[in-house]
Scaffold this active site. Structure first.
Site, PDB file in Angstrom:
ATOM      1  CE  LYS A   4      31.356  37.494  44.859  1.00 54.22           C
ATOM      2  NZ  LYS A   4      32.405  36.558  45.364  1.00 54.22           N
TER       3      LYS A   4
HETATM    4  C1  LIG Z   1      33.594  36.549  44.323  1.00 59.55           C
HETATM    5  C2  LIG Z   1      34.783  36.107  45.114  1.00 59.55           C
HETATM    6  C3  LIG Z   1      35.930  36.753  44.958  1.00 59.55           C
HETATM    7  C4  LIG Z   1      36.263  37.483  43.684  1.00 59.55           C
HETATM    8  O1  LIG Z   1      35.588  38.686  43.644  1.00 59.55           O
HETATM    9  P1  LIG Z   1      35.495  39.643  42.313  1.00 59.55           P
HETATM   10  O2  LIG Z   1      34.761  40.682  42.732  1.00 59.55           O
HETATM   11  O3  LIG Z   1      34.569  38.745  41.184  1.00 59.55           O
HETATM   12  O4  LIG Z   1      36.667  39.661  41.781  1.00 59.55           O
HETATM   13  C5  LIG Z   1      37.130  36.022  45.449  1.00 59.55           C
HETATM   14  N1  LIG Z   1      36.815  34.906  46.301  1.00 59.55           N
HETATM   15  C6  LIG Z   1      35.812  34.458  46.543  1.00 59.55           C
HETATM   16  C7  LIG Z   1      35.657  33.291  47.310  1.00 59.55           C
HETATM   17  C8  LIG Z   1      34.638  34.904  45.953  1.00 59.55           C
HETATM   18  O5  LIG Z   1      33.457  34.251  46.198  1.00 59.55           O
END
Ligand SMILES: *Cc1c(COP(=O)(O)O)cnc(C)c1O
Length: 377
Positions: free
Chosen positions: A185
């Protein structure tokens, strides 16, 4: 000499992050310490929200935000089928049913008109996803929610740094909005997440439920509701604080890489690039996803890119067509054509703040070759 692999994603970590984590290690306080509140205050400030609650993942954040919005057994929540599976899964955790509606083929976000058409007497909430960092049309969803008496939870896990045309940052509108800090991210805490929100009572509920249902004024073993262990460790919070300090630079670097890609890929016939910012909305760059020209075999393209040392992957698959969703809800092809069309040809290319112009050129050259050689038989 073997060429170095160009990875899909890569976090930016240096001495500041190492120091921050070591400091916490030496302090001996590894959870529920001073870094938690500090990280929450700084993050809330970053997006202009009144409150923020740190949690152990974006998925955990979606679960708690939906519960706080009142979603429970028997409810329906309208959401996008073009998302990472976590946004729909979290609805099922609540005992509710995800009801999909088709996407806008340009922004790839949930289409407000399609969402409104999917409302039934059981609809409790709308869960728009700011996919690939492009702001969903929140003013439209807010009008629909108000008209029909629905709650809103925003999945902002891909959208840190994005901004709506009205000047409000994604996550800053007051609706509970969930961010994720997995290593790919815009910023990372290894694993982690954050809920931003405008309602203090809702924050209290979320803070209690992430910590086994303990009320803030109760003793250690007193619990007045069902809770979970969705806490974020002090190590992770310290990492997050250090990442926030370099966030603007990392976002600017992502935007620079996206600009380079746009130039380098402009001349490939039929290749569709991420939609440019329009009408005042600003993307917070997360991934660079192209849609391959008609006739190009995606699997062959991925194999050819891998041979050139370049990682790529189909991104994203349609959630309603995943086997669990087909089996459980009886979904099938043809229900959400815009989503299915994009999902069939979307390909994520390497994208991170440390990518240099040469890396981008290398990927672009390889993709050009692929576009003419990987045609379907
Ligand atoms: C990364 C992501 C999540 C979940 O995040 P985690 O920290 O991996 O649980 C949820 N929704 C979207 C659209 C994502 O890209």
């Amino acid at each position: 000499m073997a060429e170095e692999l160009i990875p899909l994603a890569r976090p930016v970590l240096s001495e500041a992050e190492e120091q921050a984590v070591i400091e916490v290690l030496r302090s001996g306080q590894l959870s529920l310490g001073p870094k938690l509140g500090e990280f929450e205050r700084l993050f809330a400030g970053q997006v202009g929200a009144a409150y923020a609650s740190a949690v152990s993942s974006g998925t955990a954040g979606l679960h708690l935000a939906l519960r706080a919005a009142g979603v429970g057994p028997g409810d329906e929540v309208i959401t996008s089928p073009f998302s990472f599976v976590a946004s729909a899964n979290a609805i099922i955790y609540c005992g509710a049913t995800p009801v999909f509606a088709d996407i806008d083929p340009v922004t790839l976000n949930l289409d407000p008109a399609e969402a409104e058409a999917a409302i039934t007497p059981r609809t409790k909430a709308i869960l728009p996803v700011h996919i690939f960092g492009y702001p969903a049309d929140m003013p439209a969803f807010e009008r629909i929610a108000q008209k029909h008496g629905l709650a809103i939870v925003e999945d902002a896990c891909e959208a840190l740094g994005a901004r709506h045309a009205d000047g409000i940052a994604v996550g800053g509108r007051g609706n509970p909005s969930v961010f994720g800090f997995y290593a790919n991210k815009q910023m990372t805490t290894g694993e982690g997440g954050m809920i931003t929100l405008g309602d203090g009572a809702m924050k209290e509920r979320i803070d209690s439920e992430r910590n086994q249902g303990r009320a803030p004024d109760m003793g250690w073993l007193d619990h007045d509701r069902l809770g979970f262990n969705y806490r974020l460790s002090e190590l992770a919070c310290a990492l997050g604080i250090a990442q926030l300090a370099r966030l603007e630079q990392m976002l600017a670097d992502r935007a620079r890489v996206a600009d380079r890609y746009r130039e380098a890929l402009a001349e490939i016939d039929g290749l569709s690039l991420p939609c440019p910012d329009a009408d005042g909305d600003v993307r917070g760059w997360f991934v660079f996803v192209v849609q391959l020209p008609p006739g190009v075999d995606r699997d062959a393209a991925i194999a050819a890119l891998a041979k050139a040392g370049i990682q790529s992957k189909p991104y994203l698959p349609a959630i309603h067509l995943m086997s669990f969703y087909r089996d459980r809800f009886g979904h099938c092809e043809g229900e959400y054509p815009s989503c299915e069309n994009v999902a069939a040809c979307a390909l994520a290319l390497p994208f991170h703040p440390l990518m240099g112009d040469e890396d981008v050129s290398h990927v672009a050259q390889a993709l050009k070759r692929v576009a003419v050689t990987a045609l379907r038989p």
